[in-house]
Scaffold this active site. Structure first.
Site, short mmCIF file in Angstrom:
data_model
loop_
_atom_site.label_atom_id
_atom_site.label_comp_id
_atom_site.label_asym_id
_atom_site.label_seq_id
_atom_site.Cartn_x
_atom_site.Cartn_y
_atom_site.Cartn_z
N GLU A 22 -9.33 -4.23 -6.52
CA GLU A 22 -8.94 -2.93 -5.92
C GLU A 22 -9.13 -1.62 -6.57
OE1 GLU A 22 -4.76 -2.93 -4.06
OE2 GLU A 22 -4.46 -4.72 -4.67
N HIS A 26 -7.38 -5.72 -1.49
CA HIS A 26 -6.09 -4.96 -1.24
C HIS A 26 -5.25 -5.48 -0.12
CE1 HIS A 26 -3.79 -1.11 -0.91
NE2 HIS A 26 -3.91 -0.97 0.39
N SER A 76 0.84 -1.10 -0.16
CA SER A 76 0.00 0.01 -0.09
C SER A 76 0.88 1.14 -0.07
CB SER A 76 -0.98 0.00 1.21
OG SER A 76 -1.90 0.88 1.14
#
Length: 312
Positions: free
Chosen positions: A251, A281, A157
């Site tokens: 995502e 994710h 991320s």
């Protein structure tokens, strides 16, 4: 979520993850009674309980150039292998404790020491403080004698984006680059202008564009979302180490990850992109509990191992 075909166990763990994140949106809106330190502590504690470390890995607190860090060490380390892992959390709510499970599995599979910098986060420490801290951590590893050809950088991320940014900063500073970079679900484009921001709005169980926009505003302060240090899709990425990017097809960040892979490839970085149908994710966090998580992590380990061997 119905398109994911998750097992009941994986579904239950994903729900626990969503519950652990429940205090973040109110904090971003200036609501709720918890401080940011308490939000991070709660998030880390709940995820660590849901996704504990595997047996056979020891954890200790350490520091890298003054940056606090968690160190995961498996029972077997091959050739002094080292992984610098940059955790996610939107530069705002991440916690190293939340990553004991993932980094423990990573350490075991890679047979490497895994350092996880506990970098400063917004809103107390907005852009570029998190980036400065991970650069400091990497410098400290090199200064301590860690061989760059036996080192890889990975992250998820926000940490996945910093994999690219850290390598760019190292290149600019004349530091040796690691053998490889691996980014899980990188938050690579803080403008959220790609088509997946709309087309995946109802399939992503963890992130919405509104939530990501709030995270971005909190992190960026006065900086623009197009700043290449915040959004590596806008960066000069020439000369970086071979890079693997893994994205979940569900995502909202999917377009950003694909664009980042394209930018790396266009600028002659040896690049591998994997898009996993139906995955969410950073599904890697469910390593040890979900087949797709284990397989994705195994692919990352194989990629890094090949680059370690090439570097020799």
């Amino acid at each position: 979520m119905s398109t994911m075909n998750l097992t009941p166990q994986a579904t239950a763990l994903l729900e626990r993850w969503i519950q652990a994140a429940g205090t973040i949106a109110p904090a971003l809106a200036g609501e709720g009674s918890l401080s940011w330190a308490q939000v991070r502590e709660s998030y880390g504690r709940q995820l660590a309980a849901a996704l504990p470390a595997p047996r056979g890995v020891t954890f200790e607190r350490t520091e890298l150039g003054g940056v606090p860090a968690m160190l995961a060490v498996p029972e077997e380390v091959t050739d002094d292998r080292t992984l610098l892992y940059l955790h996610g959390g939107g530069y705002v709510h991440g916690a190293v404790e939340a990553y004991a499970g993932l980094t423990g599995h990573y350490a075991q599979r890679l047979r490497a020491r895994v350092f996880v910098p506990d970098y400063r986060q917004a809103p107390e420490h907005p852009f570029p403080a998190p980036i400065e801290d991970v650069v400091t951590a990497y410098r400290a590893l090199l200064a301590a004698g860690t061989a760059p050809q036996k080192t890889a950088i990975s992250g998820d991320s926000a940490g996945g984006a910093m994999v690219i940014t850290l390598m760019r900063k190292a290149r600019a500073a004349g530091l040796p680059l690691p053998a490889a970079g691996v980014a899980f679900s990188p938050w690579a484009d803080l403008t959220h202008s790609g088509p997946s921001a709309r087309s995946r709005a109802h399939t992503d169980p963890l992130c919405s564009v509104d939530f990501l926009d709030a995270l971005a505003r909190t992190f960026l302060g006065d900086a623009l979302p197009t700043d290449p240090d915040a959004s590596p899709v806008f960066a000069d990425v020439r000369g970086l180490a071979p890079t693997l990017i893994q994205m979940g097809e569900n995502e909202v960040m999917l377009s950003g990850g694909i664009t980042l892979a394209g930018r790396l490839a266009e600028q002659r970085v040896r690049t591998t992109l994997e898009v996993w149908p139906g995955m969410f994710h950073v599904w890697h966090l469910l390593a040890g509990h979900m087949a797709e998580s284990d397989e994705a992590l195994d692919n990352a380990v194989s990629f890094i191992t090949r680059e370690y061997e090439r570097a020799h």
